[in-house]
Design an enzyme around this catalytic site. Structure first.
Site, PDB file in Angstrom:
ATOM      1  N   ASP A 131     -12.838   4.702  43.863  1.00 18.03           N
ATOM      2  CA  ASP A 131     -13.978   4.663  44.777  1.00 18.03           C
ATOM      3  C   ASP A 131     -13.479   4.756  46.225  1.00 18.03           C
ATOM      4  OD1 ASP A 131     -16.657   3.632  45.928  1.00 18.03           O
ATOM      5  OD2 ASP A 131     -16.999   3.515  43.772  1.00 18.03           O
ATOM      6  N   PRO A 139     -12.789 -13.086  49.628  1.00 19.00           N
ATOM      7  CA  PRO A 139     -12.521 -14.276  48.791  1.00 19.00           C
ATOM      8  C   PRO A 139     -12.934 -14.105  47.337  1.00 19.00           C
ATOM      9  CG  PRO A 139     -13.468 -14.919  50.886  1.00 19.00           C
ATOM     10  CD  PRO A 139     -13.545 -13.423  50.835  1.00 19.00           C
ATOM     11  N   ASP A 153      -3.857   4.635  47.364  1.00 24.19           N
ATOM     12  CA  ASP A 153      -4.789   5.331  48.247  1.00 24.19           C
ATOM     13  C   ASP A 153      -4.398   6.798  48.218  1.00 24.19           C
ATOM     14  OD1 ASP A 153      -6.294   6.432  50.244  1.00 24.19           O
ATOM     15  OD2 ASP A 153      -5.664   5.044  51.820  1.00 24.19           O
ATOM     16  N   ASP A 160      -0.344   6.114  49.181  1.00 21.44           N
ATOM     17  CA  ASP A 160       0.275   4.868  49.604  1.00 21.44           C
ATOM     18  C   ASP A 160      -0.309   3.724  48.790  1.00 21.44           C
ATOM     19  OD1 ASP A 160      -2.109   3.813  50.892  1.00 21.44           O
ATOM     20  OD2 ASP A 160      -1.709   5.176  52.558  1.00 21.44           O
ATOM     21  N   ASP A 162      -2.115   1.030  49.869  1.00 20.43           N
ATOM     22  CA  ASP A 162      -3.131   0.237  50.559  1.00 20.43           C
ATOM     23  C   ASP A 162      -4.517   0.858  50.381  1.00 20.43           C
ATOM     24  OD1 ASP A 162      -4.602  -1.446  52.110  1.00 20.43           O
ATOM     25  OD2 ASP A 162      -3.734  -0.841  54.030  1.00 20.43           O
ATOM     26  N   HIS A 176     -18.779   0.637  49.656  1.00 21.38           N
ATOM     27  CA  HIS A 176     -19.247   1.060  48.329  1.00 21.38           C
ATOM     28  C   HIS A 176     -18.333   0.533  47.221  1.00 21.38           C
ATOM     29  CE1 HIS A 176     -20.127   3.867  45.006  1.00 21.38           C
ATOM     30  NE2 HIS A 176     -21.303   4.060  45.576  1.00 21.38           N
ATOM     31  N   ILE A 184     -18.655  -5.684  38.672  1.00 18.30           N
ATOM     32  CA  ILE A 184     -17.813  -5.800  37.471  1.00 18.30           C
ATOM     33  C   ILE A 184     -17.426  -7.249  37.233  1.00 18.30           C
ATOM     34  CG2 ILE A 184     -15.528  -5.241  36.517  1.00 18.30           C
ATOM     35  CD1 ILE A 184     -15.831  -2.507  38.016  1.00 18.30           C
ATOM     36  N   SER A 327     -24.642   4.336  41.088  1.00 14.29           N
ATOM     37  CA  SER A 327     -23.280   3.855  41.333  1.00 14.29           C
ATOM     38  C   SER A 327     -23.117   2.414  40.906  1.00 14.29           C
ATOM     39  CB  SER A 327     -22.932   3.949  42.824  1.00 14.29           C
ATOM     40  OG  SER A 327     -22.549   5.233  43.209  1.00 14.29           O
TER      41      SER A 327
END
Length: 395
Positions: A131, A139, A153, A160, A162, A176, A184, A327
């Site tokens: 996504d 948290p 990513d 990478d 991150d 999103h 989930i 979505s």
């Protein structure tokens, strides 16, 4: 429309569908090739295809300003105990609990019974969220993510570790992926989220990148792969889905939000009778009155319907928002599959969970007679997800 007590009601409409903005092909040099671990996959006869998230720009508005406040506890583990007592209106300290606003949707799919039948609550089942990335510091995700060495990513041709959400609230798709992951974990609180960023904050990406992400997810042990992106034509993603299903991973995909027949790709191929079709699912949206969500695609290729409107979930910077679109129906189904995979289900059902799930649906033809008169049977797939019936079927 329901109001959340003491809070502004927030809806999400994230990006333009491909049908509205046209199909364009990204230059092949700007996108990475399929991973070396999957170099046996052929992409012959496919071109790189523009992909967008399934929400429709303008129909529901952009992510609204404001929030439901910071997350009050450090784990979703408190939210599913096989009883809806955990979904009370307030926390023990009196702090409002925004997630109780989803109780009607969870009753609709009989989630409480499913969680009772699946006491491991999806423990250690890896669910890949392919996504816009997620808020890694939220948290709600504390202790729920896979090791950071597995994250990726893929946006902009880079690779990478991150997969953080990028952009700001002014960007139409910002948050999103964070919202998808939060849904989930409401359904399967002990699952592990594998975050993979493939879409920018504008909600756009390409098929080659998403295909790479699916293959990476499989190679990192994902058993459920959530894809809430769509396009109007077949692409190399189909070959990546074949790779995933041949390795025993379930791929769950959004039907799209044009309100049209048929569903969009890649979800359109999940109804096929080959192996990829057998281990994948297309998901449309349904309302609390069991009528198809007006924005949800339907007809050929639609298999399962799940709640998709006004679902309260996570948003970047420790916030909560209410979201709307196919979505967000998709991760409901991904979470229910994670519940099943976390249990010792009958060996006779190995590799057949999506088929068992299809056969456990609630028929909603009566509530949708107008649509059925116009288009005939199989317009709404197998009907409404019944999570409890599904868990009972696979014991």
């Amino acid at each position: 429309m329901r109001r959340l007590i003491g809070q502004t009601y927030l809806l999400a409409g994230l990006t333009a569908l491909l049908a509205a903005c046209g199909t364009t092909a990204e230059p092949s040099a700007s996108t990475p090739h399929l991973s070396a671990q999957a170099n046996q996959i052929s992409t012959t006869n496919f071109t790189d295809t523009k992909m967008v998230l399934s929400e429709t720009a303008g129909s529901f508005g952009a992510w609204a300003s404001g929030s439901f406040g910071v997350w009050a506890v450090g784990s979703f583990g408190a939210w599913a105990s096989g009883s809806f007592g955990a979904w009370a209106a307030t926390f023990a300290d009196g702090t409002p609990n925004p997630l109780h606003n989803n109780v009607n949707e969870w009753h609709q799919i009989r989630l409480a019974g499913a969680q009772t039948l699946a006491p491991n609550l999806g423990k250690d089942v890896i669910v890949a969220v392919i996504d816009t990335g997620i808020d890694l510091k939220h948290p709600a995700f504390s202790g729920t993510l896979t090791p950071n060495t597995t994250w990726r990513d893929f946006v902009g041709g880079r690779t990478d570790l991150d997969p953080s959400e990028e952009g700001t609230t002014a960007d139409r798709a910002y948050g999103h992926g964070t919202a998808v992951a939060g849904i989930i974990l409401q359904v399967a609180p002990n699952a592990r989220i594998l975050p993979i960023r493939v879409m920018g904050s504008n909600g756009e990406g390409n098929s080659t990148t998403i295909g790479n992400a699916i293959i990476h997810a499989v190679n990192q042990g994902a058993k459920v792969i959530n894809v809430s992106a769509v396009t109007d034509k077949d692409s190399s993603i189909s070959k990546s889905i074949e790779y995933a299903t041949n390795n025993g991973a379930y791929v769950i995909m959004a039907a799209g939000n044009q309100g049209l027949n048929p569903v969009q790709f890649p979800a359109a191929k999940s109804a096929q009778t080959n192996i990829p079709g057998f281990l994948s699912l297309s998901v449309g949206g349904i309302e609390l009155d069991n009528r198809k969500s007006r924005y949800s695609n339907f007809g050929d290729g639609l298999e399962v319907m799940a709640p998709a409107t006004d679902i309260v979930t996570t948003f970047p910077n420790g916030e909560m928002r209410a979201v709307k679109g196919t979505s967000f129906a998709t991760p409901v189904v991904s979470g229910v599959l994670a519940l099943a995979l976390g249990e010792g289900y009958s060996a006779d059902n190995a590799g057949q969970l999506t088929e068992k799930l299809r056969l456990s649906q609630k028929n909603v033809d009566i509530e949708n007679q107008d649509l059925l008169r116009l288009l005939g049977k199989k317009t709404l797939g197998f009907g409404l997800l019944d999570a409890e019936a599904f868990l009972n079927r696979i014991k």
